[in-house]
Design a protein around this motif. Structure first.
Motif, PDB file in Angstrom:
ATOM      1  N   ALA A 174      14.294  -1.925  20.397  1.00  0.00           N
ATOM      2  CA  ALA A 174      13.190  -2.679  20.354  1.00  0.00           C
ATOM      3  C   ALA A 174      11.931  -1.737  20.794  1.00  0.00           C
ATOM      4  CB  ALA A 174      12.988  -4.058  20.966  1.00  0.00           C
ATOM      5  N   THR A 175      10.745  -1.928  20.307  1.00  0.00           N
ATOM      6  CA  THR A 175       9.731  -1.130  20.602  1.00  0.00           C
ATOM      7  C   THR A 175       8.561  -1.803  20.629  1.00  0.00           C
ATOM      8  OG1 THR A 175       8.444   0.872  20.525  1.00  0.00           O
ATOM      9  CG2 THR A 175       9.243   0.206  18.444  1.00  0.00           C
ATOM     10  N   GLY A 176       7.666  -2.057  21.636  1.00  0.00           N
ATOM     11  CA  GLY A 176       6.434  -2.929  21.726  1.00  0.00           C
ATOM     12  C   GLY A 176       5.358  -2.089  22.112  1.00  0.00           C
ATOM     13  N   TYR A 177       4.034  -2.408  21.536  1.00  0.00           N
ATOM     14  CA  TYR A 177       2.879  -1.685  21.773  1.00  0.00           C
ATOM     15  C   TYR A 177       1.747  -2.505  22.495  1.00  0.00           C
ATOM     16  CZ  TYR A 177       5.224   2.150  19.354  1.00  0.00           C
ATOM     17  OH  TYR A 177       6.349   3.042  19.113  1.00  0.00           O
ATOM     18  N   ASN A 227       0.980  -1.139   0.012  1.00  0.00           N
ATOM     19  CA  ASN A 227      -0.110   0.074   0.091  1.00  0.00           C
ATOM     20  C   ASN A 227       1.212   1.079   0.059  1.00  0.00           C
ATOM     21  OD1 ASN A 227      -1.874   2.036   0.631  1.00  0.00           O
ATOM     22  ND2 ASN A 227      -2.507   1.443   2.213  1.00  0.00           N
ATOM     23  N   ALA A 228       1.458   1.760  -1.012  1.00  0.00           N
ATOM     24  CA  ALA A 228       2.233   2.755  -1.445  1.00  0.00           C
ATOM     25  C   ALA A 228       1.608   3.997  -0.749  1.00  0.00           C
ATOM     26  CB  ALA A 228       2.502   2.962  -2.696  1.00  0.00           C
ATOM     27  N   ALA A 229       0.349   4.068  -0.572  1.00  0.00           N
ATOM     28  CA  ALA A 229      -0.288   5.244  -0.071  1.00  0.00           C
ATOM     29  C   ALA A 229      -0.186   5.429   1.476  1.00  0.00           C
ATOM     30  CB  ALA A 229      -1.790   5.343  -0.340  1.00  0.00           C
ATOM     31  N   ARG A 230       0.291   4.447   1.876  1.00  0.00           N
ATOM     32  CA  ARG A 230       0.574   4.454   3.654  1.00  0.00           C
ATOM     33  C   ARG A 230       1.683   5.557   3.979  1.00  0.00           C
ATOM     34  NH1 ARG A 230       3.448  -0.904   5.247  1.00  0.00           N
ATOM     35  NH2 ARG A 230       4.697   0.385   6.512  1.00  0.00           N
ATOM     36  N   SER A 231       2.663   5.880   3.335  1.00  0.00           N
ATOM     37  CA  SER A 231       3.531   6.744   3.687  1.00  0.00           C
ATOM     38  C   SER A 231       3.377   7.878   3.192  1.00  0.00           C
ATOM     39  CB  SER A 231       5.244   6.336   3.148  1.00  0.00           C
ATOM     40  OG  SER A 231       6.022   7.154   3.382  1.00  0.00           O
ATOM     41  N   LEU A 247       7.181  -4.538  17.816  1.00  0.00           N
ATOM     42  CA  LEU A 247       6.367  -5.378  17.872  1.00  0.00           C
ATOM     43  C   LEU A 247       4.797  -4.710  18.140  1.00  0.00           C
ATOM     44  CD1 LEU A 247       8.944  -6.707  18.565  1.00  0.00           C
ATOM     45  CD2 LEU A 247       7.873  -8.412  20.259  1.00  0.00           C
ATOM     46  N   PRO A 248       3.904  -4.934  17.374  1.00  0.00           N
ATOM     47  CA  PRO A 248       2.764  -4.127  17.354  1.00  0.00           C
ATOM     48  C   PRO A 248       1.579  -4.857  18.262  1.00  0.00           C
ATOM     49  CG  PRO A 248       2.811  -5.287  15.353  1.00  0.00           C
ATOM     50  CD  PRO A 248       4.065  -5.616  16.098  1.00  0.00           C
ATOM     51  N   ASN A 249       0.484  -4.186  18.277  1.00  0.00           N
ATOM     52  CA  ASN A 249      -0.370  -4.900  19.403  1.00  0.00           C
ATOM     53  C   ASN A 249      -0.929  -5.883  18.778  1.00  0.00           C
ATOM     54  OD1 ASN A 249      -2.328  -3.853  17.551  1.00  0.00           O
ATOM     55  ND2 ASN A 249      -2.691  -1.851  18.346  1.00  0.00           N
ATOM     56  N   GLU A 295      -0.401  -5.953   9.927  1.00  0.00           N
ATOM     57  CA  GLU A 295      -1.351  -5.589   8.772  1.00  0.00           C
ATOM     58  C   GLU A 295      -1.863  -4.141   9.406  1.00  0.00           C
ATOM     59  OE1 GLU A 295      -2.277  -7.252   5.977  1.00  0.00           O
ATOM     60  OE2 GLU A 295      -1.374  -9.425   6.386  1.00  0.00           O
ATOM     61  N   LEU A 296      -2.040  -3.891  10.676  1.00  0.00           N
ATOM     62  CA  LEU A 296      -2.697  -2.692  10.894  1.00  0.00           C
ATOM     63  C   LEU A 296      -1.759  -1.449  10.244  1.00  0.00           C
ATOM     64  CD1 LEU A 296      -5.181  -1.574  12.522  1.00  0.00           C
ATOM     65  CD2 LEU A 296      -3.411  -1.547  14.685  1.00  0.00           C
ATOM     66  N   ILE A 297      -2.800  -0.794   9.651  1.00  0.00           N
ATOM     67  CA  ILE A 297      -2.188   0.523   9.105  1.00  0.00           C
ATOM     68  C   ILE A 297      -1.402   1.352   9.771  1.00  0.00           C
ATOM     69  CG2 ILE A 297      -3.940   2.078   9.104  1.00  0.00           C
ATOM     70  CD1 ILE A 297      -1.651   1.554   5.852  1.00  0.00           C
ATOM     71  N   SER A 298      -1.770   1.678  11.038  1.00  0.00           N
ATOM     72  CA  SER A 298      -1.120   2.501  11.931  1.00  0.00           C
ATOM     73  C   SER A 298       0.175   1.992  12.519  1.00  0.00           C
ATOM     74  CB  SER A 298      -1.960   2.797  13.195  1.00  0.00           C
ATOM     75  OG  SER A 298      -2.113   1.854  14.062  1.00  0.00           O
ATOM     76  N   ALA A 299       0.554   0.514  12.338  1.00  0.00           N
ATOM     77  CA  ALA A 299       1.980   0.156  12.744  1.00  0.00           C
ATOM     78  C   ALA A 299       2.748   0.254  11.580  1.00  0.00           C
ATOM     79  CB  ALA A 299       1.403  -1.631  12.916  1.00  0.00           C
ATOM     80  N   GLN A 300       2.003   0.116  10.343  1.00  0.00           N
ATOM     81  CA  GLN A 300       2.916   0.306   9.305  1.00  0.00           C
ATOM     82  C   GLN A 300       3.363   1.876   9.141  1.00  0.00           C
ATOM     83  OE1 GLN A 300       0.292  -1.097   6.222  1.00  0.00           O
ATOM     84  NE2 GLN A 300       0.410  -3.499   6.933  1.00  0.00           N
ATOM     85  N   LEU A 301       2.497   2.845   9.377  1.00  0.00           N
ATOM     86  CA  LEU A 301       2.912   4.081   9.270  1.00  0.00           C
ATOM     87  C   LEU A 301       3.932   4.481  10.256  1.00  0.00           C
ATOM     88  CD1 LEU A 301      -0.463   5.792   8.788  1.00  0.00           C
ATOM     89  CD2 LEU A 301       1.377   5.544   7.096  1.00  0.00           C
ATOM     90  N   LEU A 302       3.834   3.823  11.476  1.00  0.00           N
ATOM     91  CA  LEU A 302       5.022   3.941  12.347  1.00  0.00           C
ATOM     92  C   LEU A 302       6.211   3.426  12.109  1.00  0.00           C
ATOM     93  CD1 LEU A 302       3.340   3.373  15.763  1.00  0.00           C
ATOM     94  CD2 LEU A 302       4.415   5.230  15.082  1.00  0.00           C
ATOM     95  N   ALA A 303       6.353   2.272  11.469  1.00  0.00           N
ATOM     96  CA  ALA A 303       7.460   1.825  10.796  1.00  0.00           C
ATOM     97  C   ALA A 303       8.128   2.453   9.625  1.00  0.00           C
ATOM     98  CB  ALA A 303       7.248   0.325  10.242  1.00  0.00           C
ATOM     99  N   ASP A 304       7.115   3.020   9.022  1.00  0.00           N
ATOM    100  CA  ASP A 304       7.626   4.126   8.064  1.00  0.00           C
ATOM    101  C   ASP A 304       8.336   5.299   8.589  1.00  0.00           C
ATOM    102  OD1 ASP A 304       6.170   2.403   6.018  1.00  0.00           O
ATOM    103  OD2 ASP A 304       4.816   3.706   5.663  1.00  0.00           O
ATOM    104  N   SER A 305       7.556   5.420   9.795  1.00  0.00           N
ATOM    105  CA  SER A 305       8.412   6.948  10.203  1.00  0.00           C
ATOM    106  C   SER A 305       9.829   6.562  10.767  1.00  0.00           C
ATOM    107  CB  SER A 305       7.418   7.410  11.243  1.00  0.00           C
ATOM    108  OG  SER A 305       8.007   8.665  12.050  1.00  0.00           O
ATOM    109  N   PHE A 306       9.937   5.522  11.499  1.00  0.00           N
ATOM    110  CA  PHE A 306      11.192   4.929  12.016  1.00  0.00           C
ATOM    111  C   PHE A 306      12.068   4.941  10.825  1.00  0.00           C
ATOM    112  CE2 PHE A 306       8.588   2.769  15.615  1.00  0.00           C
ATOM    113  CZ  PHE A 306       8.776   3.925  16.316  1.00  0.00           C
TER     114      PHE A 306
END
Length: 144
Positions: free
Chosen positions: A131-134, A4-8, A47-49, A54-65
């Protein structure tokens, strides 16, 4: 590119690779790498919740990192059994068995995929981990 290229919002700062099990191990993993030169001996495990990678907010955080210079890996430590986003009702009742889901995701189930990713990254030259976990991902993150 990610599925989903639109995520970033700013893909100029991250190389969006998406779900790539073969890059590290057979464990399914969302991989987001910084664009350009970065320290390939360092990795961030994310490590997401309970809703998983697949949760878009997790993917957006990964993009930001990644956009900030961190090679980011979201291992599927839930083994493809994340809670569906519509399983927790906002109001009312549904029949999702939350206690049963938690019982199926004890450390003996969630730890092996993390170990596989960590070992795969070590074999590929990573020597330093952050590491970061939510929420649900917090406890296994502390053990990573």
């Amino acid at each position: 590119m990610r599925l989903n290229a639109a995520r970033s919002q700013d893909s100029s700062k991250a190389e969006l690779r998406g779900f790539d099990p073969s890059a590290i191990t057979s464990t399914r993993c969302d991989v987001t790498l910084p664009k350009g030169s970065y320290d390939k001996t360092k990795a961030l495990l994310f490590l997401p919740n309970v809703f998983g990678l697949e949760l878009i907010s997790a993917q957006l955080l990964a993009d930001s990192f990644a956009a900030n210079g961190f090679a980011t890996y979201i291992p599927d430590y839930l083994n493809g059994d994340a809670i569906p986003h519509d399983a927790i009702p906002v109001d009312g009742y549904n029949d999702f068995d939350l206690p049963g889901w938690f019982a199926r995701h004890e450390q003996d189930v969630t730890r092996p995929p993390l170990d596989a990713v960590i070992n795969g990254l070590r074999e590929s030259g990573v020597t330093e981990f952050a590491a970061t976990g939510y929420c649900f991902g917090g406890e296994p993150m502390l053990r990573a």
